[in-house]
Scaffold this motif. Structure first.
Motif, mmCIF file in Angstrom:
data_model
loop_
_atom_site.group_PDB
_atom_site.id
_atom_site.type_symbol
_atom_site.label_atom_id
_atom_site.label_comp_id
_atom_site.label_asym_id
_atom_site.label_seq_id
_atom_site.Cartn_x
_atom_site.Cartn_y
_atom_site.Cartn_z
ATOM 1 N N TRP A 1 -8.697 -4.484 5.181
ATOM 2 C CA TRP A 1 -8.080 -3.409 4.405
ATOM 3 C C TRP A 1 -9.121 -2.605 3.627
ATOM 4 O O TRP A 1 -8.910 -1.430 3.342
ATOM 5 C CB TRP A 1 -7.019 -3.968 3.482
ATOM 6 C CG TRP A 1 -5.790 -4.331 4.263
ATOM 7 C CD1 TRP A 1 -5.568 -5.467 4.969
ATOM 8 C CD2 TRP A 1 -4.643 -3.514 4.477
ATOM 9 N NE1 TRP A 1 -4.357 -5.429 5.597
ATOM 10 C CE2 TRP A 1 -3.765 -4.237 5.296
ATOM 11 C CE3 TRP A 1 -4.266 -2.245 4.029
ATOM 12 C CZ2 TRP A 1 -2.533 -3.727 5.696
ATOM 13 C CZ3 TRP A 1 -3.038 -1.729 4.425
ATOM 14 C CH2 TRP A 1 -2.183 -2.474 5.250
ATOM 15 N N ALA B 1 0.868 -1.180 0.000
ATOM 16 C CA ALA B 1 0.000 0.000 0.000
ATOM 17 C C ALA B 1 0.905 1.230 0.000
ATOM 18 O O ALA B 1 2.042 1.167 0.472
ATOM 19 C CB ALA B 1 -0.907 0.000 1.227
ATOM 20 N N GLU C 1 -1.991 4.478 8.071
ATOM 21 C CA GLU C 1 -3.284 4.266 8.733
ATOM 22 C C GLU C 1 -3.389 2.839 9.263
ATOM 23 O O GLU C 1 -3.876 2.610 10.370
ATOM 24 C CB GLU C 1 -4.442 4.566 7.775
ATOM 25 C CG GLU C 1 -4.615 6.028 7.466
ATOM 26 C CD GLU C 1 -4.880 6.886 8.697
ATOM 27 O OE1 GLU C 1 -5.699 6.486 9.547
ATOM 28 O OE2 GLU C 1 -4.254 7.950 8.808
ATOM 29 N N GLU D 1 -1.891 4.996 3.239
ATOM 30 C CA GLU D 1 -2.710 3.852 3.645
ATOM 31 C C GLU D 1 -1.936 2.935 4.592
ATOM 32 O O GLU D 1 -2.486 2.423 5.565
ATOM 33 C CB GLU D 1 -3.171 3.066 2.411
ATOM 34 C CG GLU D 1 -4.127 1.947 2.735
ATOM 35 C CD GLU D 1 -4.596 1.169 1.510
ATOM 36 O OE1 GLU D 1 -5.486 0.324 1.691
ATOM 37 O OE2 GLU D 1 -4.088 1.392 0.403
#
Length: 103
Positions: free
Chosen positions: A100, A16, A23, A20
């Protein structure tokens, strides 16, 4: 204090982009301890809970459409420094358990 610290760079890769990946690392940290300081999306400092009690810094670096994570750990007073491989594996397990699609 990073005396007696251990470092694993690069430690693992997340498929990713850094925003992302960062996070996801925040969510994973919620399972393993707590966030102490951050500089999104490239640096996250955490305090992990026992049995992995340690200070942990995660450095996120862009890597051809993915993100490479460097891991550094330092002891917490009153606790032995856990093996860095155990900290790495705990993060990988937590990340693999995430939904995800909801991040």
């Amino acid at each position: 204090d990073w005396v007696g610290a251990a470092r694993d760079v690069p430690s693992f890769t997340i498929e990713a982009l850094p925003a992302e990946a960062f996070e996801a690392l925040l969510v994973a940290t919620g399972e393993l301890g707590e966030v102490e300081d951050d500089d999104p999306p490239y640096e996250l400092r955490t305090l992990l809970s026992p049995p992995l009690a340690c200070w942990c810094q995660l450095d996120v670096v862009p890597d051809a459409g993915a993100s490479t994570v460097g891991l550094s750990i330092a002891p917490v007073e009153g606790h032995r420094l856990p093996p860095i491989v155990d900290v790495r594996n705990a993060y990988i397990t937590a990340l693999n358990g995430l939904d995800w699609a909801s991040l």
